[in-house]
Motif scaffolding. Structure first.
Motif, mmCIF file in Angstrom:
data_model
loop_
_atom_site.group_PDB
_atom_site.id
_atom_site.type_symbol
_atom_site.label_atom_id
_atom_site.label_comp_id
_atom_site.label_asym_id
_atom_site.label_seq_id
_atom_site.Cartn_x
_atom_site.Cartn_y
_atom_site.Cartn_z
ATOM 1 N N UNK A 369 0.837 -1.204 0.000
ATOM 2 C CA UNK A 369 0.000 0.000 0.000
ATOM 3 C C UNK A 369 0.871 1.253 0.000
ATOM 4 N N UNK A 370 1.903 1.251 0.846
ATOM 5 C CA UNK A 370 2.778 2.419 0.943
ATOM 6 C C UNK A 370 3.527 2.655 -0.363
ATOM 7 N N UNK A 371 4.005 1.576 -0.993
ATOM 8 C CA UNK A 371 4.721 1.719 -2.264
ATOM 9 C C UNK A 371 3.798 2.262 -3.345
ATOM 10 N N UNK A 372 2.561 1.759 -3.383
ATOM 11 C CA UNK A 372 1.608 2.237 -4.385
ATOM 12 C C UNK A 372 1.293 3.711 -4.168
ATOM 13 N N UNK A 373 1.157 4.102 -2.903
ATOM 14 C CA UNK A 373 0.874 5.503 -2.596
ATOM 15 C C UNK A 373 2.029 6.399 -3.020
ATOM 16 N N UNK A 374 3.254 5.920 -2.789
ATOM 17 C CA UNK A 374 4.434 6.705 -3.184
ATOM 18 C C UNK A 374 4.500 6.864 -4.693
ATOM 19 N N UNK A 375 4.230 5.775 -5.424
ATOM 20 C CA UNK A 375 4.267 5.855 -6.887
ATOM 21 C C UNK A 375 3.201 6.811 -7.410
ATOM 22 N N UNK A 376 2.029 6.801 -6.761
ATOM 23 C CA UNK A 376 0.959 7.711 -7.190
ATOM 24 C C UNK A 376 1.365 9.166 -6.976
ATOM 25 N N UNK A 377 2.020 9.456 -5.835
ATOM 26 C CA UNK A 377 2.444 10.831 -5.570
ATOM 27 C C UNK A 377 3.517 11.276 -6.553
ATOM 28 N N UNK A 378 4.433 10.358 -6.875
ATOM 29 C CA UNK A 378 5.489 10.693 -7.835
ATOM 30 C C UNK A 378 4.884 10.951 -9.209
#
Length: 383
Positions: A369-378
């Motif tokens: 979940x955290x990795x997906x959220x980071x990719x979305x922000x990037x």
């Protein structure tokens, strides 16, 4: 079709003789027949399972036993086992609801269906254009199509199917059933047939409220013993064993111990992550409970004499763990009772509550979940 003599029909199929207790090889027909029967001899259904489901299961066991004479029977067993799952769910639905089921149609009008069998219910459900039934402890209206996927959803809502890994398998069961009903020719080995039968027995028994000792899908609760985990002062050695044996052992060097209640049985089921035990984190495969420590052996023995803790049983399916994310760091999962006692400084961040079958499954899930959220922000920053 070639017409065979009785002697030919009674002859062992050479393909069936290739499967031995030690893997692929060659067995004598008598030994192969004995072996294939013993493979499934321990598969039994609970006494209160519906008779129609029980008869179907016994047919499959009989067919598997005769697979030594006709290899294709193993494929028949595996395929029909996948179809029998729906029969078991139908029978459990009828047993659970009795004779009357409340349903709601597409216009939200409520009806009561009086049924004598699931087939009877299904026909009436179609006539009233049923769309929903009440499910779960809260008895809320849920969509229900009366087919296999609807029955699987119903059984999980009612607590008859459990486990997060099993949850991911349930759509697979539906697809496998459809492959059997609409698929093409295939051939299955006795190993796969026995596995299908074993899984079917576990699912059926669990639908009626019975876990399977050492089961693959729905295991019975495991025994937790009082265990002493120790490490030498120089850090070179670690040890784990029954706490009751502390007073009997001669200690080589100085050790520090903690006492825990954990799954430990040499030669049986032992937590493979026991030596990774952390009193604050759900780091073991099976739930482990901190009791005392750390301290020297003499103090551990004294605590055991004073408190005399008892073994217990732990059901590890659908554990609840909490995972904290703070400043981009994902922390190890912990149990709610531990998290409730954290100092305020360690409560900051975003917390996730998850149901898992293994504590560390929660860590992998929240990291994703955290990795997906980071990719979305990037991605958003680049847009």
């Amino acid at each position: 079709m070639d017409i065979k003599r009785l002697e030919e029909l009674q002859a062992a199929d050479e393909r069936s003789l290739r499967f031995t207790p030690l893997g692929l090889g060659q067995m004598q027909p008598e030994d192969a027949a004995d072996f294939q029967q013993r493979v499934i001899a321990g598969l039994r259904l609970a006494d209160d399972v519906a008779e129609t489901t029980r008869h179907k299961f016994e047919q499959l066991r009989a067919a598997h036993s005769h697979g030594v004479l006709c290899y294709e029977l193993f494929t028949l067993v595996a395929d029909v086992a996948r179809l029998t799952l729906e029969q078991a769910l139908r029978d459990r639905f009828v047993a659970h609801h009795g004779q009357v089921v409340e349903v709601r149609d597409r216009r939200k009008h409520e009806h009561q269906i009086t049924m004598t069998s699931y087939s009877d219910f299904f026909e009436q459900y179609k006539k009233v254009r049923g769309a929903e039934i009440r499910m779960g402890a809260s008895r809320v209206w849920e969509p229900f199509n009366a087919m296999l996927d609807g029955l699987l959803t119903w059984a999980r809502r009612e607590g008859m199917l459990r486990g997060q890994r099993n949850r991911s398998l349930e759509p697979v069961l539906r697809r496998l059933r459809n492959m059997v009903a609409h698929g093409t020719y295939h051939l299955t080995s006795p190993v796969e047939a026995a596995r299908e039968l074993s899984d079917l027995a576990e699912i059926i028994n669990h639908l009626w409220g019975y876990a399977t000792p050492e089961g693959r899908l729905y295991p019975a609760p495991l025994s937790r013993s009082i265990i002493a985990i120790g490490w030498s002062d120089n850090g070179e050695y670690t040890t784990a064993g029954y706490a009751s044996q502390l007073a009997q052992e001669d200690e080589l060097g100085r050790f520090t111990y903690v006492l825990v209640r954990a799954v430990f049985c040499p030669g049986g089921v032992t937590d493979p992550n026991l030596m990774e035990f952390d009193a604050r984190s759900a780091s073991t495969v099976f739930p482990a409970q901190y009791l005392w420590g750390p301290g020297p052996r003499a103090e551990a023995i004294a605590w055991l004499d004073d408190h005399q803790p008892e073994p217990d049983l732990c059901d590890y399916l659908d554990q609840v763990v909490l995972v904290r994310v703070n400043d981009g760091h994902v922390y190890l999962p912990m149990y709610p009772g531990v998290a409730a006692g954290l100092p305020r400084a360690e409560q900051d961040g975003t917390w996730y509550a998850l149901r898992v079958d293994r504590g560390l499954d929660g860590l992998a899930h929240v990291r994703a979940i955290a990795d997906a959220s980071t990719r979305c922000r990037v991605a958003a920053s680049r847009a």
